[in-house]
Design a protein around this motif. Structure first.
Motif, PDB file in Angstrom:
ATOM      1  N   VAL A 221      -7.390 -13.212   8.941  1.00  0.00           N
ATOM      2  CA  VAL A 221      -7.054 -11.855   9.365  1.00  0.00           C
ATOM      3  C   VAL A 221      -7.388 -10.922   8.202  1.00  0.00           C
ATOM      4  CG1 VAL A 221      -4.645 -12.141   8.652  1.00  0.00           C
ATOM      5  CG2 VAL A 221      -5.250 -10.292  10.199  1.00  0.00           C
ATOM      6  N   HIS A 222      -8.070  -9.843   8.484  1.00  0.00           N
ATOM      7  CA  HIS A 222      -8.416  -8.883   7.436  1.00  0.00           C
ATOM      8  C   HIS A 222      -8.279  -7.467   7.986  1.00  0.00           C
ATOM      9  CE1 HIS A 222     -12.552  -7.959   9.017  1.00  0.00           C
ATOM     10  NE2 HIS A 222     -12.414  -9.168   9.552  1.00  0.00           N
ATOM     11  N   ASP A 223      -8.424  -6.481   7.107  1.00  0.00           N
ATOM     12  CA  ASP A 223      -8.191  -5.084   7.494  1.00  0.00           C
ATOM     13  C   ASP A 223      -6.855  -4.933   8.217  1.00  0.00           C
ATOM     14  OD1 ASP A 223     -10.591  -3.889   6.484  1.00  0.00           O
ATOM     15  OD2 ASP A 223     -11.686  -4.844   8.113  1.00  0.00           O
ATOM     16  N   LEU A 224      -5.840  -5.589   7.663  1.00  0.00           N
ATOM     17  CA  LEU A 224      -4.495  -5.526   8.243  1.00  0.00           C
ATOM     18  C   LEU A 224      -3.768  -4.314   7.666  1.00  0.00           C
ATOM     19  CD1 LEU A 224      -2.130  -6.753   9.869  1.00  0.00           C
ATOM     20  CD2 LEU A 224      -1.632  -8.193   7.869  1.00  0.00           C
ATOM     21  N   HIS A 225      -3.373  -3.407   8.532  1.00  0.00           N
ATOM     22  CA  HIS A 225      -2.711  -2.166   8.101  1.00  0.00           C
ATOM     23  C   HIS A 225      -1.507  -1.879   8.995  1.00  0.00           C
ATOM     24  CE1 HIS A 225      -6.196  -1.295   5.577  1.00  0.00           C
ATOM     25  NE2 HIS A 225      -6.978  -1.489   6.639  1.00  0.00           N
ATOM     26  N   ALA A 226      -0.462  -1.345   8.395  1.00  0.00           N
ATOM     27  CA  ALA A 226       0.699  -0.869   9.159  1.00  0.00           C
ATOM     28  C   ALA A 226       1.178   0.419   8.503  1.00  0.00           C
ATOM     29  CB  ALA A 226       1.814  -1.908   9.174  1.00  0.00           C
ATOM     30  N   TRP A 227       1.496   1.400   9.309  1.00  0.00           N
ATOM     31  CA  TRP A 227       1.965   2.681   8.785  1.00  0.00           C
ATOM     32  C   TRP A 227       2.855   3.336   9.841  1.00  0.00           C
ATOM     33  CZ3 TRP A 227      -2.677   1.578  10.867  1.00  0.00           C
ATOM     34  CH2 TRP A 227      -3.220   2.444  11.825  1.00  0.00           C
ATOM     35  N   THR A 228       3.354   4.502   9.516  1.00  0.00           N
ATOM     36  CA  THR A 228       4.248   5.213  10.429  1.00  0.00           C
ATOM     37  C   THR A 228       3.701   6.609  10.686  1.00  0.00           C
ATOM     38  OG1 THR A 228       6.150   4.025   9.511  1.00  0.00           O
ATOM     39  CG2 THR A 228       6.623   5.976  10.836  1.00  0.00           C
ATOM     40  N   ILE A 229       3.524   6.950  11.953  1.00  0.00           N
ATOM     41  CA  ILE A 229       3.063   8.297  12.307  1.00  0.00           C
ATOM     42  C   ILE A 229       4.191   9.291  12.100  1.00  0.00           C
ATOM     43  CG2 ILE A 229       2.159   9.765  14.150  1.00  0.00           C
ATOM     44  CD1 ILE A 229       0.206   7.630  13.162  1.00  0.00           C
ATOM     45  N   THR A 230       5.361   8.972  12.661  1.00  0.00           N
ATOM     46  CA  THR A 230       6.570   9.759  12.480  1.00  0.00           C
ATOM     47  C   THR A 230       7.744   8.854  12.779  1.00  0.00           C
ATOM     48  OG1 THR A 230       7.674  11.850  13.046  1.00  0.00           O
ATOM     49  CG2 THR A 230       6.686  10.624  14.859  1.00  0.00           C
TER      50      THR A 230
ATOM     51  N   ALA B 282       4.406  16.574  12.368  1.00  0.00           N
ATOM     52  CA  ALA B 282       5.090  17.823  11.997  1.00  0.00           C
ATOM     53  C   ALA B 282       6.541  17.566  11.601  1.00  0.00           C
ATOM     54  CB  ALA B 282       5.043  18.821  13.164  1.00  0.00           C
ATOM     55  N   GLU B 283       7.174  16.559  12.206  1.00  0.00           N
ATOM     56  CA  GLU B 283       8.563  16.246  11.868  1.00  0.00           C
ATOM     57  C   GLU B 283       8.684  15.790  10.415  1.00  0.00           C
ATOM     58  OE1 GLU B 283      10.919  14.040  14.689  1.00  0.00           O
ATOM     59  OE2 GLU B 283       9.348  14.257  16.183  1.00  0.00           O
ATOM     60  N   ILE B 284       7.706  15.012   9.958  1.00  0.00           N
ATOM     61  CA  ILE B 284       7.737  14.528   8.582  1.00  0.00           C
ATOM     62  C   ILE B 284       7.499  15.674   7.610  1.00  0.00           C
ATOM     63  CG2 ILE B 284       6.720  12.893   6.953  1.00  0.00           C
ATOM     64  CD1 ILE B 284       8.324  11.670   9.279  1.00  0.00           C
ATOM     65  N   LEU B 285       6.620  16.605   7.971  1.00  0.00           N
ATOM     66  CA  LEU B 285       6.384  17.770   7.120  1.00  0.00           C
ATOM     67  C   LEU B 285       7.651  18.619   7.009  1.00  0.00           C
ATOM     68  CD1 LEU B 285       2.810  18.824   8.329  1.00  0.00           C
ATOM     69  CD2 LEU B 285       3.435  17.538   6.270  1.00  0.00           C
TER      70      LEU B 285
ATOM     71  N   LEU C  53       7.703  10.639   1.612  1.00  0.00           N
ATOM     72  CA  LEU C  53       6.404  10.432   0.976  1.00  0.00           C
ATOM     73  C   LEU C  53       5.793   9.098   1.382  1.00  0.00           C
ATOM     74  CD1 LEU C  53       7.021  11.842  -2.625  1.00  0.00           C
ATOM     75  CD2 LEU C  53       5.715  12.890  -0.760  1.00  0.00           C
ATOM     76  N   ASP C  54       6.628   8.088   1.608  1.00  0.00           N
ATOM     77  CA  ASP C  54       6.114   6.802   2.091  1.00  0.00           C
ATOM     78  C   ASP C  54       5.383   6.969   3.421  1.00  0.00           C
ATOM     79  OD1 ASP C  54       6.889   5.278  -0.033  1.00  0.00           O
ATOM     80  OD2 ASP C  54       8.723   4.515   0.888  1.00  0.00           O
ATOM     81  N   VAL C  55       5.942   7.814   4.295  1.00  0.00           N
ATOM     82  CA  VAL C  55       5.304   8.056   5.589  1.00  0.00           C
ATOM     83  C   VAL C  55       3.987   8.811   5.390  1.00  0.00           C
ATOM     84  CG1 VAL C  55       5.495   9.221   7.827  1.00  0.00           C
ATOM     85  CG2 VAL C  55       7.467   8.015   6.875  1.00  0.00           C
ATOM     86  N   LEU C  56       4.027   9.853   4.571  1.00  0.00           N
ATOM     87  CA  LEU C  56       2.827  10.661   4.349  1.00  0.00           C
ATOM     88  C   LEU C  56       1.726   9.868   3.644  1.00  0.00           C
ATOM     89  CD1 LEU C  56       4.422  14.068   3.304  1.00  0.00           C
ATOM     90  CD2 LEU C  56       3.324  13.514   5.465  1.00  0.00           C
ATOM     91  N   LEU C  57       2.114   8.927   2.790  1.00  0.00           N
ATOM     92  CA  LEU C  57       1.135   8.098   2.091  1.00  0.00           C
ATOM     93  C   LEU C  57       0.773   6.845   2.897  1.00  0.00           C
ATOM     94  CD1 LEU C  57       2.554   8.366  -1.552  1.00  0.00           C
ATOM     95  CD2 LEU C  57       0.536   9.513  -0.610  1.00  0.00           C
ATOM     96  N   GLU C  58       1.297   6.764   4.120  1.00  0.00           N
ATOM     97  CA  GLU C  58       0.981   5.681   5.061  1.00  0.00           C
ATOM     98  C   GLU C  58       1.326   4.308   4.488  1.00  0.00           C
ATOM     99  OE1 GLU C  58      -3.012   6.216   6.543  1.00  0.00           O
ATOM    100  OE2 GLU C  58      -2.362   7.903   7.787  1.00  0.00           O
ATOM    101  N   ALA C  59       2.493   4.232   3.823  1.00  0.00           N
ATOM    102  CA  ALA C  59       3.003   2.939   3.375  1.00  0.00           C
ATOM    103  C   ALA C  59       3.483   2.150   4.586  1.00  0.00           C
ATOM    104  CB  ALA C  59       4.149   3.143   2.390  1.00  0.00           C
ATOM    105  N   ALA C  60       3.539   0.836   4.435  1.00  0.00           N
ATOM    106  CA  ALA C  60       4.022   0.000   5.535  1.00  0.00           C
ATOM    107  C   ALA C  60       5.483   0.341   5.838  1.00  0.00           C
ATOM    108  CB  ALA C  60       3.907  -1.472   5.168  1.00  0.00           C
ATOM    109  N   PRO C  61       5.888   0.326   7.113  1.00  0.00           N
ATOM    110  CA  PRO C  61       7.290   0.596   7.451  1.00  0.00           C
ATOM    111  C   PRO C  61       8.214  -0.352   6.699  1.00  0.00           C
ATOM    112  CG  PRO C  61       5.942   0.552   9.432  1.00  0.00           C
ATOM    113  CD  PRO C  61       5.068   0.090   8.306  1.00  0.00           C
TER     114      PRO C  61
END
Length: 311
Positions: A242-251, A91-94, A213-221
């Motif tokens: 290593v596979h399926d490696l993902h990093a993103w930001t919730i808020t 909600a903070e990002i919105l 938008l980077d946060v909402l699009l789940e770009a890497a921090p």
């Protein structure tokens, strides 16, 4: 068969997200902003100053932005549920996104009105404009001091901080234009100051919008280099891939990372899953500031098995 593990360390307060620590300061800043907004509206009407009215309009969006930030904190601190496993932290990002849209709207309005003033000039009372502009500047400096630290930790607070910062610069522009009008009588100084205010609002807003938008699009921090993360994981003894490696930001203040790590069977048998997970956590913890790390350990060949099952 894979083994999952979640490990995290928090920089947010115990009560919730990074913004939650600044509720009191946001409330004070909101009170100051509302007060000065009313003062500048009165001053703009009395002195017939577009620059003051523009600054008051920007103050109005500041007030709305601060109010949304506080409302977002309220929702973000609600507990997680079975359907919303991270609660309402996003909600903070919105709220930050809504702030961006408001700022762009106000910036466009100010630029439009300034151009209209060039087409149809009006007389502005320089002396009164200086008085009201000075009140606005002092109030903005107080709010900036309150939000200075929080804007480094939260996009939501940064949005509020940037709005107040633009207001402070706007107040300076108002004072300069009023001084010019008072000393030289050159009325064009008022719409020029308005243009300056509008042009200060837009670039900062686009920067915040891109980060939001980077946060909402789940770009890497931004402070997490995924190539380096992969290199560090592969450097561990026994790790084959290593596979399926993902990093993103919730808020703000809540980065997340997940990965499937392929480990030789003899290594897993020798040291066990728990020690391997501790080594992965220690490896990433020493180099990257990630809130939650989730690893799935897999033996060699397991990824191919998963691919066949999916097809």
């Amino acid at each position: 068969m894979g083994a999952g593990h979640d490990h995290g360390h928090s920089h947010a307060p115990a009560g919730g997200t990074a913004t939650a620590a600044y509720v009191g300061r946001l409330r004070v800043a909101l009170s100051i902003t509302l007060t000065v907004m009313v003062v500048e509206i009165v001053g703009g009407v009395v002195a017939d100053s577009l620059a003051l009215v523009a600054d008051a309009a920007h103050m109005a969006t500041d007030a709305l932005g601060l109010g949304m930030a506080l409302l977002a904190i309220h929702f973000a601190n609600r507990p997680a549920t079975g359907n919303r496993t991270f609660g309402f932290a996003r909600a903070e990002i919105l709220a930050a996104l809504a702030n961006c849209l408001l700022l762009l709207g106000v910036g466009g309005y100010v630029l439009y009105e300034a151009i209209q003033r060039f087409i149809t000039p009006t007389a502005t009372e320089g002396g009164l404009t200086i008085v009201f502009g000075a009140i606005g500047l002092v109030a903005n400096m107080i709010s900036l001091t309150l939000l200075m630290r929080g804007q480094k930790e939260s996009l939501n607070v940064r949005g509020a901080f940037l709005e107040v910062a633009a207001d402070a610069l706007g107040s300076v522009a108002v004072l300069i234009s009023a001084t010019v009008i008072l000393t030289t009588g050159w009325q064009a100084a008022d719409p020029i100051a308005s243009l300056v205010i509008g042009l200060m609002i837009v670039p900062r807003t686009f920067k915040l919008l891109r980060e939001t938008l980077d946060v909402l699009l789940e770009a890497a921090p931004r402070d997490v280099d995924m190539t380096e993360v992969r290199t560090h994981i592969l450097a561990l003894d026994g790790v084959e891939d290593v596979h399926d490696l993902h990093a993103w930001t919730i808020t703000s203040g809540m980065p997340v990372l997940s990965a499937h790590v392929v480990v030789r069977s003899d290594v897993l048998s020798g040291i066990g899953h728990e020690k391997m997970l501790h080594e992965l956590q220690g490896c990433l913890g020493d180099h990257f500031d990630v809130e939650h790390c989730t690893f799935q350990l897999e033996p060699v060949g397991h990824a191919e098995h998963e691919a066949r099952l999916c097809h």
